[in-house]
Motif scaffolding. Structure first.
Motif, PDB file in Angstrom:
ATOM      1  N   UNK A 183      -0.720 -16.632 -19.375  1.00 18.53           N
ATOM      2  CA  UNK A 183      -0.195 -15.441 -18.915  1.00 18.53           C
ATOM      3  C   UNK A 183      -0.470 -15.424 -17.460  1.00 18.53           C
ATOM      4  N   UNK A 184       0.820 -14.912 -16.295  1.00 21.41           N
ATOM      5  CA  UNK A 184       0.353 -14.262 -14.978  1.00 21.41           C
ATOM      6  C   UNK A 184      -0.481 -13.248 -14.990  1.00 21.41           C
ATOM      7  N   UNK A 185      -0.820 -12.638 -13.978  1.00 20.04           N
ATOM      8  CA  UNK A 185      -1.513 -11.151 -14.798  1.00 20.04           C
ATOM      9  C   UNK A 185      -1.922 -11.331 -13.214  1.00 20.04           C
ATOM     10  N   UNK A 186      -1.833  -9.822 -13.212  1.00 15.13           N
ATOM     11  CA  UNK A 186      -1.559  -8.778 -11.429  1.00 15.13           C
ATOM     12  C   UNK A 186      -2.774  -8.185 -11.981  1.00 15.13           C
ATOM     13  N   UNK A 187      -3.598  -7.500 -10.861  1.00  8.74           N
ATOM     14  CA  UNK A 187      -5.142  -6.837 -11.531  1.00  8.74           C
ATOM     15  C   UNK A 187      -5.537  -5.694 -10.451  1.00  8.74           C
ATOM     16  N   UNK A 188      -4.855  -4.583 -10.746  1.00  3.85           N
ATOM     17  CA  UNK A 188      -4.848  -3.562 -10.198  1.00  3.85           C
ATOM     18  C   UNK A 188      -6.590  -2.620 -10.163  1.00  3.85           C
ATOM     19  N   UNK A 189      -7.170  -2.938  -9.503  1.00  6.64           N
ATOM     20  CA  UNK A 189      -8.423  -2.673  -9.694  1.00  6.64           C
ATOM     21  C   UNK A 189      -8.816  -1.539  -8.802  1.00  6.64           C
ATOM     22  N   UNK A 190      -9.459   0.329  -9.559  1.00  2.97           N
ATOM     23  CA  UNK A 190     -10.001   0.763  -9.233  1.00  2.97           C
ATOM     24  C   UNK A 190     -10.616   1.774  -9.128  1.00  2.97           C
ATOM     25  N   UNK A 191     -11.608   2.701  -8.346  1.00  4.04           N
ATOM     26  CA  UNK A 191     -12.619   3.087  -8.448  1.00  4.04           C
ATOM     27  C   UNK A 191     -12.320   5.175  -9.105  1.00  4.04           C
ATOM     28  N   UNK A 192     -13.158   5.521  -9.931  1.00  2.00           N
ATOM     29  CA  UNK A 192     -12.188   6.720  -9.656  1.00  2.00           C
ATOM     30  C   UNK A 192     -11.942   8.353  -8.749  1.00  2.00           C
ATOM     31  N   UNK A 193     -11.786   7.844  -7.409  1.00  3.40           N
ATOM     32  CA  UNK A 193     -11.775   8.500  -6.632  1.00  3.40           C
ATOM     33  C   UNK A 193     -10.349   7.411  -5.601  1.00  3.40           C
ATOM     34  N   UNK A 194     -10.194   6.335  -5.898  1.00  4.66           N
ATOM     35  CA  UNK A 194      -9.042   5.416  -4.827  1.00  4.66           C
ATOM     36  C   UNK A 194      -7.901   5.389  -5.299  1.00  4.66           C
ATOM     37  N   UNK A 195      -7.734   6.257  -6.687  1.00  5.58           N
ATOM     38  CA  UNK A 195      -6.154   5.610  -6.945  1.00  5.58           C
ATOM     39  C   UNK A 195      -5.317   6.895  -6.525  1.00  5.58           C
ATOM     40  N   UNK A 196      -6.206   7.817  -6.018  1.00  8.99           N
ATOM     41  CA  UNK A 196      -6.241   8.973  -5.459  1.00  8.99           C
ATOM     42  C   UNK A 196      -4.994   8.803  -4.294  1.00  8.99           C
ATOM     43  N   UNK A 197      -5.759   8.043  -3.298  1.00  5.04           N
ATOM     44  CA  UNK A 197      -5.473   7.522  -2.019  1.00  5.04           C
ATOM     45  C   UNK A 197      -3.771   6.833  -2.093  1.00  5.04           C
ATOM     46  N   UNK A 198      -4.457   6.393  -3.416  1.00  7.89           N
ATOM     47  CA  UNK A 198      -2.580   5.092  -3.410  1.00  7.89           C
ATOM     48  C   UNK A 198      -1.638   5.664  -3.954  1.00  7.89           C
ATOM     49  N   UNK A 199      -2.015   7.644  -4.673  1.00 14.20           N
ATOM     50  CA  UNK A 199      -1.215   7.549  -5.652  1.00 14.20           C
ATOM     51  C   UNK A 199       0.165   8.296  -4.341  1.00 14.20           C
ATOM     52  N   UNK A 200      -1.048   8.864  -3.954  1.00 20.03           N
ATOM     53  CA  UNK A 200      -0.430  10.369  -2.600  1.00 20.03           C
ATOM     54  C   UNK A 200       0.747   9.166  -1.570  1.00 20.03           C
ATOM     55  N   UNK A 201       0.294   7.522  -1.298  1.00 23.28           N
ATOM     56  CA  UNK A 201       1.262   6.977   0.039  1.00 23.28           C
ATOM     57  C   UNK A 201       2.156   6.192  -0.951  1.00 23.28           C
ATOM     58  N   UNK A 202       1.993   6.172  -2.123  1.00 24.53           N
ATOM     59  CA  UNK A 202       2.713   5.298  -2.972  1.00 24.53           C
ATOM     60  C   UNK A 202       3.730   6.702  -2.666  1.00 24.53           C
ATOM     61  N   UNK A 203       3.552   8.453  -2.796  1.00 23.04           N
ATOM     62  CA  UNK A 203       4.890   9.113  -2.846  1.00 23.04           C
ATOM     63  C   UNK A 203       5.577   9.586  -1.792  1.00 23.04           C
ATOM     64  N   UNK A 204       4.500   9.225  -1.097  1.00 22.57           N
ATOM     65  CA  UNK A 204       4.677   9.345   0.436  1.00 22.57           C
ATOM     66  C   UNK A 204       5.857   7.932   0.660  1.00 22.57           C
ATOM     67  N   UNK A 205       5.883   6.980   0.572  1.00 23.58           N
ATOM     68  CA  UNK A 205       7.139   6.231   0.853  1.00 23.58           C
ATOM     69  C   UNK A 205       7.922   6.147  -0.307  1.00 23.58           C
ATOM     70  N   UNK A 206       8.254   7.085  -1.110  1.00 21.63           N
ATOM     71  CA  UNK A 206       9.189   7.022  -2.135  1.00 21.63           C
ATOM     72  C   UNK A 206       9.248   5.633  -2.826  1.00 21.63           C
ATOM     73  N   UNK A 207       8.124   5.661  -2.885  1.00 20.46           N
ATOM     74  CA  UNK A 207       7.779   4.079  -3.645  1.00 20.46           C
ATOM     75  C   UNK A 207       6.871   4.560  -5.202  1.00 20.46           C
ATOM     76  N   UNK A 208       6.593   4.878  -6.000  1.00 26.20           N
ATOM     77  CA  UNK A 208       5.223   5.471  -6.729  1.00 26.20           C
ATOM     78  C   UNK A 208       5.186   3.904  -7.778  1.00 26.20           C
TER      79      UNK A 208
END
Length: 242
Positions: A63-88
């Motif tokens: 399988x080709x695999x895409x891995x997205x690795x976060x700590x317990x804080x970093x994901x929050x900034x990605x949630x925020x930026x994804x929602x701000x650009x309307x692509x969650x």
């Protein structure tokens, strides 16, 4: 060639590459039952020892695999930026993801992601709508006036992207790219999406521009129609003294 079970493979990848992580999810097309022969596995990792988030691509167990690795804080900034650009992207992956490893907090993050998705993107301002009308009008004029087939194809693609964004965002729906444009349009209004696809298809097959032109005009009409004359960005108002 038949590939190994995606859930089994995903668990093996987590055990092999992230044995000490506190949480992991399998997301993407395989969990939506939309996988094709070229689909990859999207795996989201949560590791409290990680200093900064990162993304990695690899091939494992067929399988080709895409891995997205976060700590317990970093994901929050990605949630925020994804929602701000309307692509969650990340909230969608987390919300739909199948839990591979649970450290006692994954369900909470999944709930957080779903609440963001349910809320929808911020409403466009009148100024933004006006600006988008201008760019669509400008591209439509290029499309109408163009007589070079090669250029027409690329302009039509640009127009399709602009119009997809306009339809979804003016109705406070999330946007995407590529195949996600038509998927999200169908979720919003399947009849409208079919009409859009039919207009584009007719142009690509027969070179008939009129259905696309009419579709654009019908879409812009509730917001004031085409916009060119009088549009301005960044112009400062002069202050006149008596």
């Amino acid at each position: 060639m038949k590939r190994n079970d995606p859930l089994e493979v995903a668990r093996k990848i987590v055990e092999k590459h992230f044995p000490t992580c506190q949480g992991a999810l399998l997301a993407g097309s395989v969990v939506r039952n939309e996988a094709t022969k070229t689909s990859d596995l999207d795996i989201v990792i949560f590791d409290s020892q990680l200093e900064a988030s990162y993304r990695e691509s690899l091939k494992e167990f067929g399988w080709p695999v895409e891995i997205f690795v976060h700590n317990l804080i970093s994901y929050k900034s990605f949630f925020k930026s994804d929602c701000e650009r309307a692509r969650p992207s990340l909230p969608q992956m987390v919300s739909e993801g199948i839990i591979l490893k649970e450290g006692g907090f994954i369900e909470g993050i999944k709930k957080e992601a779903q609440e963001l998705l349910d809320k929808g993107p911020e409403e466009w301002s009148e100024e933004t709508i006006r600006m988008k009308r201008y760019f669509i009008t400008d591209t439509l004029d290029d499309f109408i006036g163009c007589s070079q087939r090669a250029e027409e194809l690329f302009i039509a693609n640009a127009l399709a992207d602009l119009l997809s964004e306009f339809i979804l965002r003016t109705n406070r729906k999330w946007i995407g790219t590529s195949k996600w444009n038509v998927r999200l349009l169908k979720r919003y209004d399947e009849k409208l999406a079919d009409a859009f696809v039919e207009a584009l298809d007719l142009f690509y097959r027969e070179g008939d521009k009129h259905p696309i032109i009419q579709f654009v005009e019908d879409t812009l009409k509730p917001y004031g129609g085409r916009l060119f004359e009088g549009f301005s960005i960044g112009k400062k108002k002069e202050k006149w003294q008596q």
